[in-house]
Design a protein around this motif. Structure first.
Motif, PDB file in Angstrom:
ATOM      1  N   TYR A  63       0.844  -1.196   0.000  1.00  0.00           N
ATOM      2  CA  TYR A  63       0.000   0.000   0.000  1.00  0.00           C
ATOM      3  C   TYR A  63       0.878   1.245   0.000  1.00  0.00           C
ATOM      4  O   TYR A  63       2.059   1.208   0.351  1.00  0.00           O
ATOM      5  CB  TYR A  63      -0.925   0.030   1.221  1.00  0.00           C
ATOM      6  N   ASP A  78      -5.162  -5.742  -2.842  1.00  0.00           N
ATOM      7  CA  ASP A  78      -5.850  -6.676  -1.955  1.00  0.00           C
ATOM      8  C   ASP A  78      -5.391  -8.117  -2.197  1.00  0.00           C
ATOM      9  O   ASP A  78      -4.498  -8.383  -3.004  1.00  0.00           O
ATOM     10  CB  ASP A  78      -7.370  -6.530  -2.071  1.00  0.00           C
ATOM     11  N   GLN A  84      -7.216  -1.323  -4.648  1.00  0.00           N
ATOM     12  CA  GLN A  84      -8.304  -0.714  -3.909  1.00  0.00           C
ATOM     13  C   GLN A  84      -7.902   0.704  -3.495  1.00  0.00           C
ATOM     14  O   GLN A  84      -6.745   0.955  -3.159  1.00  0.00           O
ATOM     15  CB  GLN A  84      -8.629  -1.527  -2.648  1.00  0.00           C
ATOM     16  N   MET A  86      -9.299   3.880  -0.907  1.00  0.00           N
ATOM     17  CA  MET A  86     -10.250   4.157   0.167  1.00  0.00           C
ATOM     18  C   MET A  86      -9.763   5.332   1.000  1.00  0.00           C
ATOM     19  O   MET A  86      -8.581   5.681   0.976  1.00  0.00           O
ATOM     20  CB  MET A  86     -10.427   2.923   1.038  1.00  0.00           C
ATOM     21  N   SER A  87     -10.674   5.922   1.729  1.00  0.00           N
ATOM     22  CA  SER A  87     -10.305   6.957   2.690  1.00  0.00           C
ATOM     23  C   SER A  87      -9.434   6.338   3.766  1.00  0.00           C
ATOM     24  O   SER A  87      -9.636   5.190   4.172  1.00  0.00           O
ATOM     25  CB  SER A  87     -11.555   7.568   3.317  1.00  0.00           C
ATOM     26  N   TYR A 116      -9.351  -2.837   9.679  1.00  0.00           N
ATOM     27  CA  TYR A 116      -9.965  -2.850   8.355  1.00  0.00           C
ATOM     28  C   TYR A 116      -9.187  -3.777   7.435  1.00  0.00           C
ATOM     29  O   TYR A 116      -7.950  -3.770   7.418  1.00  0.00           O
ATOM     30  CB  TYR A 116      -9.988  -1.437   7.764  1.00  0.00           C
ATOM     31  N   ASP A 119      -9.432  -4.218   1.611  1.00  0.00           N
ATOM     32  CA  ASP A 119     -10.431  -3.574   0.755  1.00  0.00           C
ATOM     33  C   ASP A 119     -11.264  -2.541   1.509  1.00  0.00           C
ATOM     34  O   ASP A 119     -12.240  -2.013   0.985  1.00  0.00           O
ATOM     35  CB  ASP A 119     -11.344  -4.624   0.119  1.00  0.00           C
ATOM     36  N   GLY A 120     -10.882  -2.247   2.778  1.00  0.00           N
ATOM     37  CA  GLY A 120     -11.572  -1.232   3.572  1.00  0.00           C
ATOM     38  C   GLY A 120     -12.687  -1.749   4.445  1.00  0.00           C
ATOM     39  O   GLY A 120     -13.273  -0.980   5.221  1.00  0.00           O
ATOM     40  N   LYS A 121     -12.988  -3.048   4.376  1.00  0.00           N
ATOM     41  CA  LYS A 121     -14.073  -3.606   5.186  1.00  0.00           C
ATOM     42  C   LYS A 121     -13.669  -3.659   6.654  1.00  0.00           C
ATOM     43  O   LYS A 121     -12.581  -4.115   6.999  1.00  0.00           O
ATOM     44  CB  LYS A 121     -14.411  -5.005   4.688  1.00  0.00           C
ATOM     45  N   ASN A 140     -17.446   0.641   7.246  1.00  0.00           N
ATOM     46  CA  ASN A 140     -16.282   0.398   6.409  1.00  0.00           C
ATOM     47  C   ASN A 140     -15.629   1.714   6.007  1.00  0.00           C
ATOM     48  O   ASN A 140     -16.262   2.777   6.029  1.00  0.00           O
ATOM     49  CB  ASN A 140     -16.680  -0.365   5.150  1.00  0.00           C
ATOM     50  N   LYS A 143     -15.031   4.049   0.087  1.00  0.00           N
ATOM     51  CA  LYS A 143     -14.277   3.605  -1.084  1.00  0.00           C
ATOM     52  C   LYS A 143     -14.277   4.680  -2.170  1.00  0.00           C
ATOM     53  O   LYS A 143     -15.205   5.474  -2.300  1.00  0.00           O
ATOM     54  CB  LYS A 143     -14.891   2.323  -1.647  1.00  0.00           C
ATOM     55  N   LYS A 145     -13.483   5.226  -6.487  1.00  0.00           N
ATOM     56  CA  LYS A 145     -13.320   4.545  -7.765  1.00  0.00           C
ATOM     57  C   LYS A 145     -11.843   4.558  -8.160  1.00  0.00           C
ATOM     58  O   LYS A 145     -11.112   5.512  -7.833  1.00  0.00           O
ATOM     59  CB  LYS A 145     -14.158   5.217  -8.851  1.00  0.00           C
TER      60      LYS A 145
END
Length: 400
Positions: A63, A78, A84, A86-87, A116, A119-121, A140, A143, A145
């Motif tokens: 990352y 991921d 992925q 994400m914030s 998390y 994938d941010g989950k 979560n 996300k 795009k």
């Protein structure tokens, strides 16, 4: 008193006229914090933003972090190998869950250890069992795009944003032979500057100053050989070309390529430079052996962060003399950049003056008019959204 009025936005019309008739945009759009907040909605939360290169995260768990308009972002590979975005803001108390870059099995908030997945989950939230109606699935990381374009990673905050790559199709014929996705480079440099991001973007695009400000440094790439091809309306970027006085010109004391020339270049391409502009975040300056990328992140009305990097054929970096050649090149380009950066700082100071003009353009500044068109089209769309359906939709001449 607010800057944002119908009269102010109507005044943009003179900046998107043909270059011989156009004038610069109002100085306030480079200095006003109110306008910067407007730009967040008009541009940064709607447009595709470059955050880096795909090769920065080659393996699962890799990352890196980035930011745009003060929004912290994580870009991660991921477990399935997908990229992925994400914030980076923990959905508990807004602590950032990641900094810098690295490899991780998960993102664990240092504050309270909410965890998390890549994938941010949200997969772990300690001691939340007594919290009423708490649903991990609703907490979560937000996300974004993601799209790839020639090795560059782009993100978009707007879930309904139109795809990027299809909107860049008109640029494919001019970038294809450089094979940017195959190029590699050393760690980029990140710097912070005290001027508006558009001042930086305009300077990157400006062919007019090359033979003046940089006189003696790249006279073999003269302003008089600049050209500004039009792109179809709706294209997500634009480009300019600059002819050279000799084949395979480059920014170094020899004035010629020091690294392997990109192998697919035509004879015509070997006798020019290519400048690709994907506002509001990416400018490319491409010679025949080096592709320089400039990623811009607007921090405020008068400050921004820039990531500078260079890309080469992979074999160039295997050359035992690579570091020596790279230093020769960087020392030379730094002398050019130093002139640009000093100019940008003084331009920003001038834009804050009561005497700041709405000046006229030379034909060698047509890229600025193209940038104006790109900006004004999006400014007016946001202003029309704010005025609502009862207000007449403002129509301005636009080509992109």
């Amino acid at each position: 008193m607010t800057l944002l009025t119908d009269q102010f936005f109507d005044s943009f019309a003179t900046s998107v006229m043909p270059t011989e008739d156009a004038e610069t945009l109002p100085p306030e759009i480079y200095t006003s914090e109110e306008f910067y907040r407007f730009e967040k909605e008009a541009l940064f939360y709607r447009e595709w933003l470059c955050v880096g290169r795909e090769e920065w995260i080659p393996a699962s768990g890799d990352y890196f972090t980035a930011s745009h308009a003060n929004e912290p972002i994580i870009i991660a590979r991921d477990r399935e190998g997908n990229i992925q975005a994400m914030s980076a803001v923990c959905q508990h108390r807004a602590m950032l869950v990641a900094e810098g870059k690295g490899n991780a099995r998960a993102f664990i908030c240092p504050y309270h250890h909410w965890t998390y997945d890549l994938d941010g989950k949200l997969v772990g939230a300690p001691a939340m069992n007594k919290t009423c109606n708490f649903d991990k699935a609703k907490n979560n990381l937000p996300k974004l795009k993601v799209e790839l374009w020639h090795g560059f990673v782009f993100v978009n905050f707007d879930p309904d944003a139109e795809a990027l790559v299809s909107r860049l199709a008109p640029l494919e014929p001019v970038v294809a032979n450089y094979e940017l996705e195959k190029l590699r480079g050393p760690e980029p440099i990140v710097e912070n500057f005290a001027w508006n991001w558009k001042v930086q973007f305009e300077n990157n695009n400006d062919g007019y100053h090359a033979s003046r400000l940089h006189q003696g440094l790249h006279d073999y790439i003269p302003s008089a050989k600049a050209s500004f091809p039009e792109v179809p309306k709706g294209t997500a970027g634009y480009y300019r070309l600059n002819g050279t006085l000799h084949k395979n010109a480059a920014f170094n004391p020899t004035e010629k390529a020091l690294f392997p020339v990109f192998p697919k270049l035509s004879e015509e391409e070997q006798n020019r430079l290519l400048f690709v502009n994907l506002p509001p975040s990416l400018s490319l300056v491409i010679t025949n052996d080096v592709a320089i990328y400039i990623i811009m992140d607007a921090v405020s009305a008068t400050t921004h962060k820039v990531t500078f990097g260079s890309l080469y054929m992979p074999e160039a970096m295997e050359d035992p003399l690579f570091e020596t050649k790279a230093k020769v090149t960087s020392d030379y380009t730094n002398s050019i950049f130093a002139q640009d950066l000093h100019t940008d700082l003084l331009v920003q100071q001038g834009l804050g003056s009561k005497f700041a003009p709405r000046g006229r353009y030379s034909w060698q500044e047509d890229a600025q008019r193209q940038f104006n068109v790109w900006l004004v089209d999006r400014y007016m769309a946001e202003w029309d959204r704010r005025r609502g359906p009862a207000a007449p939709i403002t129509k301005l001449h636009a080509t992109s």
